[in-house]
Design a protein around this motif. Sequence first.
Motif, short mmCIF file in Angstrom:
data_model
loop_
_atom_site.label_atom_id
_atom_site.label_comp_id
_atom_site.label_asym_id
_atom_site.label_seq_id
_atom_site.Cartn_x
_atom_site.Cartn_y
_atom_site.Cartn_z
N LYS A 26 0.64 3.15 -6.04
CA LYS A 26 0.66 4.28 -7.00
C LYS A 26 1.25 3.77 -8.05
O LYS A 26 2.03 3.13 -8.46
CB LYS A 26 1.23 5.67 -6.94
N VAL A 27 0.57 3.63 -9.26
CA VAL A 27 1.20 2.78 -10.92
C VAL A 27 1.50 4.35 -11.74
O VAL A 27 0.81 5.49 -11.74
CB VAL A 27 0.29 2.43 -10.91
N VAL A 28 2.72 3.73 -12.18
CA VAL A 28 3.06 4.75 -13.70
C VAL A 28 2.75 3.41 -14.33
O VAL A 28 3.47 2.62 -15.18
CB VAL A 28 4.14 5.75 -13.59
N ILE A 29 2.36 4.06 -15.63
CA ILE A 29 1.70 2.95 -16.67
C ILE A 29 2.69 3.53 -17.60
O ILE A 29 2.25 4.74 -18.53
CB ILE A 29 1.12 3.46 -16.93
N ASN A 30 3.61 3.14 -18.27
CA ASN A 30 4.53 3.44 -19.50
C ASN A 30 3.86 3.22 -20.77
O ASN A 30 3.66 1.86 -21.03
CB ASN A 30 6.08 3.20 -19.37
N ARG B 79 -7.84 5.16 -11.40
CA ARG B 79 -8.51 6.43 -10.75
C ARG B 79 -10.15 6.01 -10.05
O ARG B 79 -10.67 7.36 -9.08
CB ARG B 79 -8.66 7.68 -11.42
N LYS B 80 -11.11 6.50 -11.28
CA LYS B 80 -12.38 5.53 -10.60
C LYS B 80 -12.71 4.88 -9.70
O LYS B 80 -13.42 4.60 -8.70
CB LYS B 80 -13.50 5.06 -11.63
N ASP B 81 -11.96 3.91 -9.30
CA ASP B 81 -12.12 2.80 -8.69
C ASP B 81 -11.04 3.32 -7.13
O ASP B 81 -10.84 2.47 -6.02
CB ASP B 81 -11.57 1.28 -9.27
N GLY B 82 -10.09 4.84 -7.14
CA GLY B 82 -10.16 4.93 -6.48
C GLY B 82 -8.64 5.17 -5.97
O GLY B 82 -8.01 4.78 -4.71
N GLY B 83 -8.00 4.82 -6.93
CA GLY B 83 -6.74 4.21 -7.23
C GLY B 83 -5.91 5.62 -7.29
O GLY B 83 -6.33 6.62 -8.36
N GLU B 84 -4.63 5.43 -7.99
CA GLU B 84 -4.11 6.67 -7.96
C GLU B 84 -2.54 6.32 -9.25
O GLU B 84 -2.13 4.39 -9.25
CB GLU B 84 -2.60 7.07 -7.08
N ALA B 85 -2.95 6.60 -10.34
CA ALA B 85 -2.09 6.79 -11.25
C ALA B 85 -1.51 7.29 -12.80
O ALA B 85 -2.35 8.74 -12.48
CB ALA B 85 -3.09 5.22 -12.08
N ILE B 86 -0.29 6.95 -13.13
CA ILE B 86 -0.62 8.23 -14.41
C ILE B 86 0.01 7.81 -15.76
O ILE B 86 0.38 6.66 -15.04
CB ILE B 86 0.63 9.27 -14.03
N GLU C 189 -3.17 -2.70 -13.00
CA GLU C 189 -4.14 -3.62 -12.81
C GLU C 189 -4.19 -3.52 -10.84
O GLU C 189 -5.18 -3.38 -10.13
CB GLU C 189 -5.41 -4.47 -13.15
N ARG C 190 -3.19 -5.21 -10.80
CA ARG C 190 -3.02 -6.01 -9.71
C ARG C 190 -3.04 -4.69 -8.65
O ARG C 190 -2.86 -4.70 -7.65
CB ARG C 190 -2.37 -7.42 -9.86
N TYR C 191 -1.51 -3.80 -8.64
CA TYR C 191 -0.68 -3.27 -7.52
C TYR C 191 -2.16 -2.25 -7.33
O TYR C 191 -1.99 -1.33 -6.76
CB TYR C 191 0.41 -2.48 -8.87
N ALA C 192 -2.50 -1.93 -8.60
CA ALA C 192 -3.53 -0.34 -7.95
C ALA C 192 -4.33 -1.36 -7.04
O ALA C 192 -4.87 -0.15 -6.17
CB ALA C 192 -4.01 0.08 -8.87
N LYS D 171 0.66 -1.04 -0.06
CA LYS D 171 0.35 0.48 -0.10
C LYS D 171 1.08 0.78 -0.16
O LYS D 171 1.62 1.43 1.25
CB LYS D 171 -0.84 -0.02 1.31
N ASP D 172 0.53 2.75 -0.91
CA ASP D 172 0.93 3.25 -1.46
C ASP D 172 2.41 3.17 -1.50
O ASP D 172 3.25 4.25 -2.03
CB ASP D 172 1.72 4.45 0.45
N LYS D 173 3.69 2.13 -2.07
CA LYS D 173 4.72 2.20 -2.55
C LYS D 173 4.00 2.45 -4.23
O LYS D 173 2.93 2.29 -4.25
CB LYS D 173 4.81 0.47 -2.51
N VAL D 174 5.38 2.77 -4.83
CA VAL D 174 5.32 3.36 -6.02
C VAL D 174 6.03 2.43 -6.99
O VAL D 174 6.91 1.62 -6.91
CB VAL D 174 6.64 4.67 -6.31
N ALA D 175 5.17 2.26 -8.29
CA ALA D 175 5.33 0.52 -8.98
C ALA D 175 5.71 1.70 -11.22
O ALA D 175 4.38 2.81 -10.47
CB ALA D 175 4.89 -0.31 -9.25
N LEU D 176 6.82 1.98 -11.70
CA LEU D 176 6.77 1.85 -12.88
C LEU D 176 7.07 0.88 -13.75
O LEU D 176 7.11 -0.47 -13.35
CB LEU D 176 7.78 2.54 -13.27
N ILE D 177 5.80 0.92 -14.74
CA ILE D 177 5.48 -0.87 -15.77
C ILE D 177 5.78 0.26 -16.86
O ILE D 177 5.29 0.64 -17.46
CB ILE D 177 4.50 -0.89 -15.33
#
Length: 272
Positions: free
Chosen positions: A33-37, A53-60, A25-28, A6-12
């Motif tokens: 917090k997910v960075v989608i390349n 984001r709609k499900d309450g997660g954080e992603a860019i 999706e699983r990480y979220a 929880k609250d860790k940052v992942a770059l994929i």
Amino acid sequence: MYNDLKDKVALITGGASGIGKAIAERYAAEGMKVVINYRSRDEEAQALVEAIRKDGGEAIAVKADTTNEEEFLNLFKETIDTYGALHVMVNNAGMQNDIVSHEMKTEDFDKVMDVNLRGTFIGSREAIRHYMERKYKGVVINISSVHEIIPWPHYAQYCASKGGVKLMTQSLALEYARVQIRVNNIAPGSIDTPINAENFSTEEKKKEADGFVPMGYVAEPEEMANIAAFLASKESKYITGQTIVADGGLSLYPSHRNWEYDEIAADFTDEI
């Protein structure tokens, strides 16, 4: 659920479709917090961010070609600028081409190696550099292939790249084991992803693909995402330098023999 994620940052990398999307999706869902390349799938990447984001997660979503070092470095900068840190790096971007080896152009070989091996090295290096600077016990997860083990006619460049990923993973894991930076590898077998869509495009082809796997079915990307979540979590803290082969038993019998030359084999002689 892995509460420590929880609250860790992942770059994929390559995170807009297939296995990368499933991992995002699983990480979220784990509260990361997910960075989608992505390189070209703009609509898919933005749709995935909106869904998270709609499900309450954080992603860019960040567009970058992982074969371009400048763009890759900017991807890391944007990750740190947005979320302040990186905890889990997933090198998922990859490609494959069906090319008869004696007809393969050097640029065809180089392109696959650039995406699958060079890009994975840059991603691993930058993540480890960040972990070393922060003195953080970070995680690198590389997505390889069952073809780091099984030879595959027409895919010599692909197999070479994935075999390279395996040994690079082991080398990096050994180099940074003392500081608890873990580097592991997932080697999927037959997975129902866009890169393999042609192989499953008809009911007959899908049935044949399922039958080729000892367990009797082609896996969904979510089954690889389950492994990625485990490897990112502290539940796997004593695992490094390993490849988890998730192939339904495919590597137990390497039957990828090339049949196309059977008819002309008798015409070959010992003389030039």
